[in-house]
Motif scaffolding. Structure first.
Motif, short mmCIF file in Angstrom:
data_model
loop_
_atom_site.label_atom_id
_atom_site.label_comp_id
_atom_site.label_asym_id
_atom_site.label_seq_id
_atom_site.Cartn_x
_atom_site.Cartn_y
_atom_site.Cartn_z
N ILE A 178 16.32 -7.49 7.91
CA ILE A 178 15.39 -7.85 6.83
C ILE A 178 16.08 -8.85 5.93
O ILE A 178 17.17 -8.59 5.41
CB ILE A 178 14.98 -6.60 6.03
CG1 ILE A 178 14.29 -5.58 6.94
CG2 ILE A 178 14.05 -6.98 4.87
CD1 ILE A 178 14.10 -4.22 6.30
N ILE A 179 15.45 -10.01 5.74
CA ILE A 179 16.10 -11.05 4.94
C ILE A 179 15.46 -11.25 3.57
O ILE A 179 16.04 -11.87 2.69
CB ILE A 179 16.15 -12.39 5.69
CG1 ILE A 179 14.74 -12.85 6.11
CG2 ILE A 179 17.06 -12.29 6.91
CD1 ILE A 179 14.72 -14.22 6.78
N ASP A 180 14.24 -10.70 3.39
CA ASP A 180 13.59 -10.87 2.09
C ASP A 180 12.38 -9.94 2.01
O ASP A 180 11.96 -9.36 3.02
CB ASP A 180 13.14 -12.32 1.91
CG ASP A 180 12.93 -12.71 0.44
OD1 ASP A 180 13.11 -11.83 -0.44
OD2 ASP A 180 12.59 -13.87 0.18
N TYR A 181 11.83 -9.81 0.81
CA TYR A 181 10.59 -9.07 0.59
C TYR A 181 9.77 -9.88 -0.40
O TYR A 181 10.24 -10.19 -1.49
CB TYR A 181 10.83 -7.67 0.05
CG TYR A 181 9.56 -6.86 -0.12
CD1 TYR A 181 8.97 -6.23 0.97
CD2 TYR A 181 8.94 -6.75 -1.36
CE1 TYR A 181 7.80 -5.51 0.84
CE2 TYR A 181 7.76 -6.03 -1.51
CZ TYR A 181 7.20 -5.41 -0.41
OH TYR A 181 6.02 -4.70 -0.55
N ASP A 182 8.53 -10.25 0.01
CA ASP A 182 7.74 -11.14 -0.84
C ASP A 182 6.26 -10.88 -0.62
O ASP A 182 5.79 -10.82 0.53
CB ASP A 182 8.08 -12.60 -0.50
CG ASP A 182 7.37 -13.58 -1.42
OD1 ASP A 182 7.40 -13.38 -2.64
OD2 ASP A 182 6.76 -14.53 -0.89
N ASN A 183 5.51 -10.71 -1.72
CA ASN A 183 4.05 -10.53 -1.65
C ASN A 183 3.63 -9.45 -0.66
O ASN A 183 2.77 -9.67 0.19
CB ASN A 183 3.37 -11.86 -1.28
CG ASN A 183 3.45 -12.87 -2.40
OD1 ASN A 183 3.46 -12.52 -3.58
ND2 ASN A 183 3.53 -14.14 -2.04
N ASP A 184 4.27 -8.28 -0.76
CA ASP A 184 3.91 -7.09 0.02
C ASP A 184 4.39 -7.14 1.46
O ASP A 184 4.03 -6.25 2.26
CB ASP A 184 2.39 -6.84 0.00
CG ASP A 184 1.80 -6.89 -1.39
OD1 ASP A 184 2.52 -6.51 -2.33
OD2 ASP A 184 0.65 -7.32 -1.55
N TYR A 185 5.16 -8.15 1.82
CA TYR A 185 5.64 -8.28 3.20
C TYR A 185 7.17 -8.29 3.27
O TYR A 185 7.83 -8.95 2.47
CB TYR A 185 5.13 -9.58 3.83
CG TYR A 185 3.66 -9.58 4.13
CD1 TYR A 185 3.18 -9.22 5.40
CD2 TYR A 185 2.73 -9.94 3.16
CE1 TYR A 185 1.82 -9.21 5.67
CE2 TYR A 185 1.37 -9.94 3.43
CZ TYR A 185 0.92 -9.57 4.69
OH TYR A 185 -0.43 -9.56 4.95
N TYR A 186 7.68 -7.56 4.25
CA TYR A 186 9.09 -7.71 4.62
C TYR A 186 9.19 -8.96 5.49
O TYR A 186 8.38 -9.17 6.39
CB TYR A 186 9.59 -6.51 5.42
CG TYR A 186 9.71 -5.25 4.61
CD1 TYR A 186 10.83 -5.01 3.81
CD2 TYR A 186 8.71 -4.28 4.64
CE1 TYR A 186 10.95 -3.84 3.07
CE2 TYR A 186 8.82 -3.10 3.91
CZ TYR A 186 9.94 -2.90 3.12
OH TYR A 186 10.05 -1.75 2.38
#
Length: 237
Positions: free
Chosen positions: A156-164
């Protein structure tokens, strides 16, 4: 770094929650996730997988029994929400009873309750069947299909706008443990995605909704929004 024994364990464990979707002519249209929630049983997928299906209840969700007999779920109560790209079917307790030895159903015991931002840099496995791992043959009136699952391990490289957002590479590991080139993630939408932990095994993060080896990214919708969707569409919460 995972050793081969753990890889084998996670391949087997994650694979039992994933199942394939076919149209009425037995062509692959995507993948899906088996879920047990609030004493009911569901098949969760992406709404875009059913975009060109005229009648969603004609979709075939096959399962191979231990005696090699193939049966299909009796689908009912179809719902969808294009806004979050989620669609679902409800299945009966009878179907659950007839398939529980071959498949498993994600339950709240393995829901991941960690703050999503805390999962960045964590290991993830997505168990799916893409179009490269799907074969269909016709012999007169007999249509045969076969699947090869792709347990895809990544980070996992990021979490943004409800998405992994997951790092994507064209290199994958097949169910026989061999590496091979993943030319496309097409057909993998709807597959379950799990965080790998040393102490609690697999924890469900959500479902794969989009991905492209060329972009280097896979998007996984947080399961919490799937739960909100189920509460709204099936429980009137």
């Amino acid at each position: 770094m995972l050793n081969n024994e753990l890889i084998d364990e996670y391949i087997k464990e994650s694979g039992k929650y994933q199942i394939k979707l076919l149209d009425k002519d037995k062509y692959s249209i995507g993948s899906s996730t088996l879920l047990h929630y609030r004493d009911r049983y569901f098949i969760i997928t992406c709404s875009h997988c059913l975009k060109y299906v005229e009648e969603p209840l004609d979709v075939i969700v096959p399962i191979v029994r231990s005696n090699d007999v193939v049966r299909a779920f009796n689908l009912r109560n179809y719902q969808s929400d294009d806004g979050i790209d989620v669609a679902s079917f409800e299945i009966s307790f009878v179907d659950f009873s007839n398939t529980q030895n071959e498949k498993g159903y994600i339950s709240d015991v393995i829901f991941d309750e960690t703050d999503p931002l805390q999962n960045i840099n964590g290991l993830i496995v997505i168990n799916a069947t893409n179009y490269i791992g799907f074969e269909r043959e016709e012999d007169g009136e007999i249509i045969s299909v076969s699947f090869t699952t792709l347990p895809y391990f990544s980070e996992i490289i990021d979490y943004d706008n409800d998405y992994y957002i997951v790092s994507a590479s064209p290199l994958g590991i097949s169910q026989d443990g061999l590496e091979y080139n993943v030319e496309t993630f097409a057909g993998m939408s709807g597959s379950p995605a799990f965080k790998i932990t040393e102490t609690h095994g697999l924890q469900w993060l959500g479902i794969l909704t989009n991905g492209d080896p060329d972009s280097g990214k896979i998007w996984v919708l947080n399961y919490q929004f799937i739960i909100e969707y189920l509460n709204s569409h099936y429980f009137n919460d």
